[in-house]
Motif scaffolding. Structure first.
Motif, PDB file in Angstrom:
ATOM      1  N   GLY A   1       0.909  -1.312   0.081  1.00 17.65           N
ATOM      2  CA  GLY A   1      -0.196   0.141   0.223  1.00 17.65           C
ATOM      3  C   GLY A   1       0.870   1.237  -0.076  1.00 17.65           C
ATOM      4  O   GLY A   1       2.123   1.176  -0.076  1.00 17.65           O
TER       5      GLY A   1
ATOM      6  N   ILE B   1       2.186   3.169  -4.132  1.00 13.56           N
ATOM      7  CA  ILE B   1       2.497   2.006  -4.767  1.00 13.56           C
ATOM      8  C   ILE B   1       3.376   1.939  -5.928  1.00 13.56           C
ATOM      9  O   ILE B   1       3.200   2.947  -6.873  1.00 13.56           O
ATOM     10  CB  ILE B   1       0.875   1.518  -4.849  1.00 13.56           C
ATOM     11  CG1 ILE B   1       0.066   1.407  -3.555  1.00 13.56           C
ATOM     12  CG2 ILE B   1       1.062   0.091  -5.630  1.00 13.56           C
ATOM     13  CD1 ILE B   1      -1.026   1.230  -3.783  1.00 13.56           C
TER      14      ILE B   1
ATOM     15  N   HIS C   1       2.913   2.928  -9.602  1.00 15.14           N
ATOM     16  CA  HIS C   1       1.730   4.207  -9.925  1.00 15.14           C
ATOM     17  C   HIS C   1       2.284   5.425 -10.354  1.00 15.14           C
ATOM     18  O   HIS C   1       3.016   5.818  -9.825  1.00 15.14           O
ATOM     19  CB  HIS C   1       0.922   4.286  -8.366  1.00 15.14           C
ATOM     20  CG  HIS C   1      -0.010   3.195  -8.237  1.00 15.14           C
ATOM     21  ND1 HIS C   1      -1.162   3.421  -7.266  1.00 15.14           N
ATOM     22  CD2 HIS C   1      -0.350   2.089  -8.823  1.00 15.14           C
ATOM     23  CE1 HIS C   1      -1.856   2.334  -7.169  1.00 15.14           C
ATOM     24  NE2 HIS C   1      -1.392   1.339  -8.243  1.00 15.14           N
TER      25      HIS C   1
ATOM     26  N   ALA D   1      -2.138   9.880  -1.847  1.00 15.15           N
ATOM     27  CA  ALA D   1      -2.706   8.987  -2.583  1.00 15.15           C
ATOM     28  C   ALA D   1      -1.966   8.814  -3.879  1.00 15.15           C
ATOM     29  O   ALA D   1      -1.224   9.679  -4.225  1.00 15.15           O
ATOM     30  CB  ALA D   1      -4.161   8.952  -2.718  1.00 15.15           C
TER      31      ALA D   1
ATOM     32  N   SER E   1      -2.188   6.387  -7.875  1.00  9.90           N
ATOM     33  CA  SER E   1      -3.125   5.912  -8.637  1.00  9.90           C
ATOM     34  C   SER E   1      -2.360   5.167  -9.902  1.00  9.90           C
ATOM     35  O   SER E   1      -1.263   5.891 -10.292  1.00  9.90           O
ATOM     36  CB  SER E   1      -4.402   6.688  -9.158  1.00  9.90           C
ATOM     37  OG  SER E   1      -3.940   7.475 -10.032  1.00  9.90           O
TER      38      SER E   1
ATOM     39  N   THR F   1      -8.330   4.159  -9.764  1.00  7.21           N
ATOM     40  CA  THR F   1      -8.817   4.616  -8.347  1.00  7.21           C
ATOM     41  C   THR F   1      -7.774   5.159  -7.497  1.00  7.21           C
ATOM     42  O   THR F   1      -6.540   4.603  -7.849  1.00  7.21           O
ATOM     43  CB  THR F   1      -9.072   3.039  -7.773  1.00  7.21           C
ATOM     44  OG1 THR F   1     -10.482   2.789  -8.286  1.00  7.21           O
ATOM     45  CG2 THR F   1      -9.587   3.353  -6.297  1.00  7.21           C
ATOM     46  N   GLN F   2      -8.009   6.029  -6.734  1.00  4.75           N
ATOM     47  CA  GLN F   2      -6.872   6.608  -5.877  1.00  4.75           C
ATOM     48  C   GLN F   2      -6.708   5.624  -4.688  1.00  4.75           C
ATOM     49  O   GLN F   2      -7.858   5.334  -4.010  1.00  4.75           O
ATOM     50  CB  GLN F   2      -7.199   8.008  -5.381  1.00  4.75           C
ATOM     51  CG  GLN F   2      -6.901   8.955  -6.600  1.00  4.75           C
ATOM     52  CD  GLN F   2      -7.121  10.447  -6.217  1.00  4.75           C
ATOM     53  OE1 GLN F   2      -6.836  10.745  -5.082  1.00  4.75           O
ATOM     54  NE2 GLN F   2      -7.716  11.209  -7.203  1.00  4.75           N
ATOM     55  N   TYR F   3      -5.551   5.228  -4.190  1.00  5.27           N
ATOM     56  CA  TYR F   3      -5.300   4.505  -2.911  1.00  5.27           C
ATOM     57  C   TYR F   3      -4.519   5.455  -2.207  1.00  5.27           C
ATOM     58  O   TYR F   3      -3.746   6.094  -2.327  1.00  5.27           O
ATOM     59  CB  TYR F   3      -4.543   3.301  -3.280  1.00  5.27           C
ATOM     60  CG  TYR F   3      -5.360   2.377  -4.259  1.00  5.27           C
ATOM     61  CD1 TYR F   3      -5.125   2.269  -5.424  1.00  5.27           C
ATOM     62  CD2 TYR F   3      -5.952   1.219  -3.599  1.00  5.27           C
ATOM     63  CE1 TYR F   3      -5.791   1.364  -6.429  1.00  5.27           C
ATOM     64  CE2 TYR F   3      -6.589   0.616  -4.655  1.00  5.27           C
ATOM     65  CZ  TYR F   3      -6.653   0.717  -5.823  1.00  5.27           C
ATOM     66  OH  TYR F   3      -7.131  -0.314  -6.709  1.00  5.27           O
TER      67      TYR F   3
ATOM     68  N   TYR G   1     -15.773   7.111  -0.182  1.00  8.68           N
ATOM     69  CA  TYR G   1     -14.610   6.220   0.647  1.00  8.68           C
ATOM     70  C   TYR G   1     -15.291   5.954   2.226  1.00  8.68           C
ATOM     71  O   TYR G   1     -16.003   6.724   2.674  1.00  8.68           O
ATOM     72  CB  TYR G   1     -13.410   7.101   0.696  1.00  8.68           C
ATOM     73  CG  TYR G   1     -12.681   6.920  -0.941  1.00  8.68           C
ATOM     74  CD1 TYR G   1     -13.062   7.676  -1.998  1.00  8.68           C
ATOM     75  CD2 TYR G   1     -11.628   6.478  -0.877  1.00  8.68           C
ATOM     76  CE1 TYR G   1     -12.305   7.739  -2.986  1.00  8.68           C
ATOM     77  CE2 TYR G   1     -10.879   6.324  -2.005  1.00  8.68           C
ATOM     78  CZ  TYR G   1     -11.302   6.864  -3.130  1.00  8.68           C
ATOM     79  OH  TYR G   1     -10.460   7.083  -4.180  1.00  8.68           O
TER      80      TYR G   1
ATOM     81  N   GLN H   1     -10.562   4.118   2.283  1.00 12.81           N
ATOM     82  CA  GLN H   1     -10.438   2.928   1.528  1.00 12.81           C
ATOM     83  C   GLN H   1     -11.587   3.038   0.767  1.00 12.81           C
ATOM     84  O   GLN H   1     -12.741   3.359   1.042  1.00 12.81           O
ATOM     85  CB  GLN H   1     -10.860   1.701   2.441  1.00 12.81           C
ATOM     86  CG  GLN H   1     -11.159   0.200   1.904  1.00 12.81           C
ATOM     87  CD  GLN H   1     -11.225  -0.509   2.711  1.00 12.81           C
ATOM     88  OE1 GLN H   1     -11.399  -0.470   3.968  1.00 12.81           O
ATOM     89  NE2 GLN H   1     -11.357  -1.920   2.213  1.00 12.81           N
ATOM     90  N   LEU H   2     -11.628   2.710  -0.581  1.00 10.66           N
ATOM     91  CA  LEU H   2     -12.653   3.020  -1.457  1.00 10.66           C
ATOM     92  C   LEU H   2     -13.847   1.995  -1.509  1.00 10.66           C
ATOM     93  O   LEU H   2     -13.540   0.605  -1.210  1.00 10.66           O
ATOM     94  CB  LEU H   2     -12.182   2.701  -2.993  1.00 10.66           C
ATOM     95  CG  LEU H   2     -13.215   2.867  -4.047  1.00 10.66           C
ATOM     96  CD1 LEU H   2     -13.611   4.267  -4.199  1.00 10.66           C
ATOM     97  CD2 LEU H   2     -12.579   2.417  -5.478  1.00 10.66           C
TER      98      LEU H   2
END
Lengths: 116, 114
Positions: A3, A26, A29, A93, A95, A104-106, B36, B45-46
């Motif tokens: 992550g 990540i 990304h 974040a 992505s 998707t943004q993490y 989220y 978290q999505l």
């Protein structure tokens, strides 16, 4: 790691000091985002990096804020001459494919900054 | 410019009851919409997202949301609340501007009582 990681998790500083916050996205990304979350507020966009393109700095609240990213890896957010209103959680974040509808943004766990 | 409004900073439900968290957005172009969840001391978290296609979107942990263009809404629901659902929920919107900068609502804290 699997992550987004951020360090430190907590930072307490005195007004007027400079601070550096780190984000490890990540692996692979290409896009990296910084957001600020003030108490009781939603997330505010600060800055966006995409590959080797010029970053979008439109969300930075003042010239005391700056950020760098080396290639597609680590990013550092620097706040100079910190003020009490800078106290917040700073979230990073990353992505994989910005601009693609399935992107998707993490988010990382954030750095909680407290300015005394 | 895009914006997101979440009605209610706090929502309280009993375990087993319906969860409804409201989100309205404004956008000058067809939006992408996200929910989220943020558990204490953790990152976001999505839960789910709407991009195109079916307007009823199913996400993780039994949550779903429906995109209603006429109402500019994207409300989050779950038929039966669990204690583990207690967290803060954020609705977000992005526009297909070449990259995916998100505009977030202020969040809704979901409280679940036994």
């Amino acid at each position: 790691g699997a992550g987004v990681s951020q360090s430190p998790s907590n930072k307490v500083t005195e007004k007027g000091k400079d601070v550096e916050l780190r984000c490890d996205p990540i692996s692979g990304h290409t896009a990296l985002y910084w957001y600020r979350q003030r108490l009781g507020q939603g997330l505010e966009f600060l800055i966006y990096f995409q590959g080797n393109s010029a970053p979008d700095k439109s969300g930075l609240p003042s010239d005391r804020f700056s950020a760098e990213r080396t290639g597609e890896s680590v990013s550092t957010l620097t706040i100079q001459r910190t003020q009490q209103e800078d106290s917040a959680v700073y979230l990073c974040a990353s992505s994989l494919a910005p601009g693609v509808s399935t992107d998707t943004q993490y988010f990382g766990p954030g750095t909680r900054l407290t300015v005394l | 410019a895009q914006s997101v409004t979440q009605l209610g900073s706090h929502v309280s439900v009993s375990e087993g009851a319906l969860v409804l968290l409201r989100c309205n957005y404004s956008s000058s172009v067809p939006p992408y919409l996200f929910w989220y969840v943020q558990y204490p001391n953790q990152g976001l978290q999505l839960l789910l997202k709407y991009t195109t296609g079916a307007t009823l979107v199913k996400g993780i942990n039994g949550f779903e949301a429906e995109f209603k263009k006429s109402e500019t809404s994207f409300h989050l629901t779950k038929p039966s609340a669990h204690m583990s659902d207690a967290a803060e929920y954020f609705c977000a919107v992005s526009e297909d501007s070449g990259y995916s900068t998100l505009t977030f609502g202020k969040g809704t804290m979901l409280l679940v009582s036994p």
